[in-house]
Design a protein around this motif. Structure first.
Motif, short mmCIF file in Angstrom:
data_model
loop_
_atom_site.label_atom_id
_atom_site.label_comp_id
_atom_site.label_asym_id
_atom_site.label_seq_id
_atom_site.Cartn_x
_atom_site.Cartn_y
_atom_site.Cartn_z
N UNK A 173 0.84 -1.21 0.00
CA UNK A 173 0.00 0.00 0.00
C UNK A 173 0.87 1.26 0.00
N UNK A 174 2.20 1.10 0.02
CA UNK A 174 3.07 2.28 0.00
C UNK A 174 3.05 2.89 -1.41
N UNK A 175 2.63 4.15 -1.56
CA UNK A 175 2.52 4.72 -2.91
C UNK A 175 3.89 5.06 -3.50
N UNK A 176 4.06 4.80 -4.78
CA UNK A 176 5.29 5.21 -5.49
C UNK A 176 4.88 5.93 -6.77
N UNK A 177 5.84 6.62 -7.38
CA UNK A 177 5.55 7.41 -8.57
C UNK A 177 5.04 6.49 -9.70
N UNK A 192 12.62 -4.71 -7.61
CA UNK A 192 11.81 -4.29 -8.75
C UNK A 192 10.50 -3.75 -8.19
N UNK A 193 10.08 -2.57 -8.64
CA UNK A 193 8.79 -2.08 -8.16
C UNK A 193 8.11 -1.18 -9.20
N UNK A 194 6.79 -1.16 -9.14
CA UNK A 194 6.01 -0.31 -10.06
C UNK A 194 4.64 -0.05 -9.45
N UNK A 201 3.35 -3.02 -6.86
CA UNK A 201 3.83 -4.40 -6.95
C UNK A 201 5.34 -4.40 -6.84
N UNK A 202 5.89 -5.36 -6.11
CA UNK A 202 7.34 -5.41 -5.92
C UNK A 202 7.85 -6.84 -5.93
N UNK A 203 9.10 -6.98 -6.31
CA UNK A 203 9.79 -8.27 -6.23
C UNK A 203 11.21 -8.01 -5.76
N UNK A 204 11.68 -8.87 -4.87
CA UNK A 204 13.10 -8.87 -4.49
C UNK A 204 13.74 -10.07 -5.18
N UNK A 205 14.86 -9.83 -5.85
CA UNK A 205 15.58 -10.92 -6.51
C UNK A 205 16.91 -11.07 -5.79
N UNK A 230 12.54 -0.67 1.50
CA UNK A 230 12.11 -1.08 2.85
C UNK A 230 10.70 -0.57 3.16
N UNK A 231 10.39 0.66 2.74
CA UNK A 231 9.04 1.20 3.02
C UNK A 231 7.97 0.42 2.25
N UNK A 232 8.30 0.10 0.98
CA UNK A 232 7.34 -0.67 0.17
C UNK A 232 7.12 -2.04 0.81
#
Ligand SMILES: Cc1cc2nc3c(=O)[nH]c(=O)nc-3n(C[C@H](O)[C@H](O)[C@H](O)COP(=O)(O)OP(=O)(O)OC[C@H]3O[C@@H](n4cnc5c(N)ncnc54)[C@H](O)[C@@H]3O)c2cc1C
Length: 366
Positions: A173-177, A192-194, A201-205, A230-232
């Motif tokens: 729920x953390x807003x990003x641009x 990765x985030x968008x 949506x995010x992914x850690x690789x 970290x915030x996301x």
């Protein structure tokens, strides 16, 4: 003429839809009972995958389920923008993609049978786990990375091995641009985030000698980086499954005796192109079937048409994994060199990947 498609993920329903468009009867057999729905990770379809879907009239329905993201941005873990380029893509939940493709295939007249797992194929006759059998002129193996069809088509095919990365992700729920697909090469992992219609949506690789552990504190991996990671992660409201990235040590034979492999069954691939390549495969296969005098000739043409592109994509995917598992020294070099190369070569250097067109209206020529 009739085809059996094994696997109702991405490549399977696209193959079914495309084969229906060239007049074949098609049955899809999927091992699991239901589409994934809102559960599961997200995928991004590149311009090449979207164009292939458009060739068989499926792009609009898929695009409507996702979020169009026009920009790609690469960042260093120190917060430096390494590169930015216009790169058309649509990001959507994998479950929504699968559901939409299956509905389109069924709407075009393909039979979709779920909850039936292929065990074996002998002489174009398939045996399933419930004891039922079926026979067709063409058997399409679209059964993913752990494909049973792969070892049936090529008994000497290698089994997938760990590729040195594991991933986990989620919806936050953390807003990003909005408007950009962001990839940050952090000190310990890639993030990765968008922003999408489904939240951030995010992914850690995460590079690791051994996969996992899945329960690791994922946010802590990014604690030293200058990124929203970290915030996301801390505001994640839905976690996506822990996944181990795998690759095939060698390329299998992709066809034999009226059987053919498409998508991850033939070439599990990273670089955010697995689904797009699977879609391309499925559409090109139907085009070859349409234009050849016999099934075996169609499969010869298909293999010859796809081999160079698949090989190039696998090389590119390998280089992408290398960039993500770079040690501290290689990472420094990458962060210094990338802005230079990205500015000059990003669009031109990747045109072969994104500008590809299956060219549905012209005859298939190997
Ligand atoms: C974490 C993660 C993120 C990814 N992100 C992206 C991305 O952003 N962009 C991208 O392009 N790609 C991405 N990919 C890759 C992409 O998901 C795959 O390349 C794509 O799904 C391959 O499609 P497929 O149809 O070949 O296989 P799958 O989608 O795996 O479908 C195979 C289907 O076959 C079924 N099946 C298996 N065995 C049998 C059997 N014996 N009988 C009947 N059915 C069977 C399975 O249940 C499944 O439904 C990602 C992959 C992962 C793991």
């Amino acid at each position: 003429m009739r085809a059996m498609v094994i696997g109702g993920g991405v490549a399977g329903p696209v193959a079914a839809l495309a084969l229906r468009r060239v007049g074949w009867d098609v049955t899809v057999y999927e091992a699991y009972a239901d589409p994934a729905g809102d559960v599961g990770s997200f995928v991004s379809l590149g311009a090449n995958g979207l164009r292939a879907l458009d060739a068989i009239g499926a792009a609009a329905a898929v695009t409507a389920r996702g979020t169009a993201i026009p920009l790609l941005r690469l960042w260093s873990g120190r917060g430096r923008l390494l590169g930015e380029t216009a790169r058309e893509r649509v990001t959507l939940m994998r479950g929504h993609l699968v559901e939409t493709l299956r509905d389109l295939a069924a709407g075009a007249g393909a039979e979709v049978v779920t909850g039936r797992r292929l065990i074996d194929v002998r002489g174009r006759s398939a045996v399933f786990d419930d004891g039922t059998r079926d026979r067709a002129d063409l058997v399409v193996g679209a059964d993913g990375i752990h494909s049973r069809m792969r070892t049936i088509v090529d008994p000497r095919a290698a089994t997938p091995v760990y590729a040195g990365l594991w991933t986990i992700g989620g919806r936050s729920t953390h807003p990003v641009e909005p408007g950009a697909f962001n990839l940050t090469f952090g000190a310990r992992a890639t993030f990765v985030h968008a922003a999408t219609a489904h939240g951030t949506l995010w992914t850690a690789q995460v590079p690791a000698g051994r996969p996992g552990p899945a329960a690791e504190d994922v946010a802590a991996l990014f604690a030293g980086d200058r990124s929203p990671a970290t915030r996301v992660i801390e505001r994640t409201e839905q976690w996506h499954p822990f996944t181990v990235m795998r690759r095939l040590p060698s390329t299998p034979a992709v066809h034999r005796d009226g059987m053919v492999l498409v998508g991850d069954a033939a070439h599990p691939i990273g670089a955010g192109q697995g689904a797009s390549l699977a879609i391309e495969d499925a559409v090109v296969l139907a085009k070859c079937v349409r234009d050849a005098a016999a099934v075996d000739q169609a499969l010869e043409a298909f293999a010859a048409l796809r081999a160079p592109r698949t090989a190039r994509m696998l090389r590119t995917a390998g280089a992408t994994v290398d960039a993500k598992v770079a040690g501290p020294l290689a990472a420094r070099v990458r962060d210094v060199m990338m802005p230079f190369f990205f500015r000059r070569f990003a669009a031109r250097g990747s045109a072969w990947m994104y500008d590809y067109d299956v060219d549905w209206t012209t005859p298939a020529q190997a």
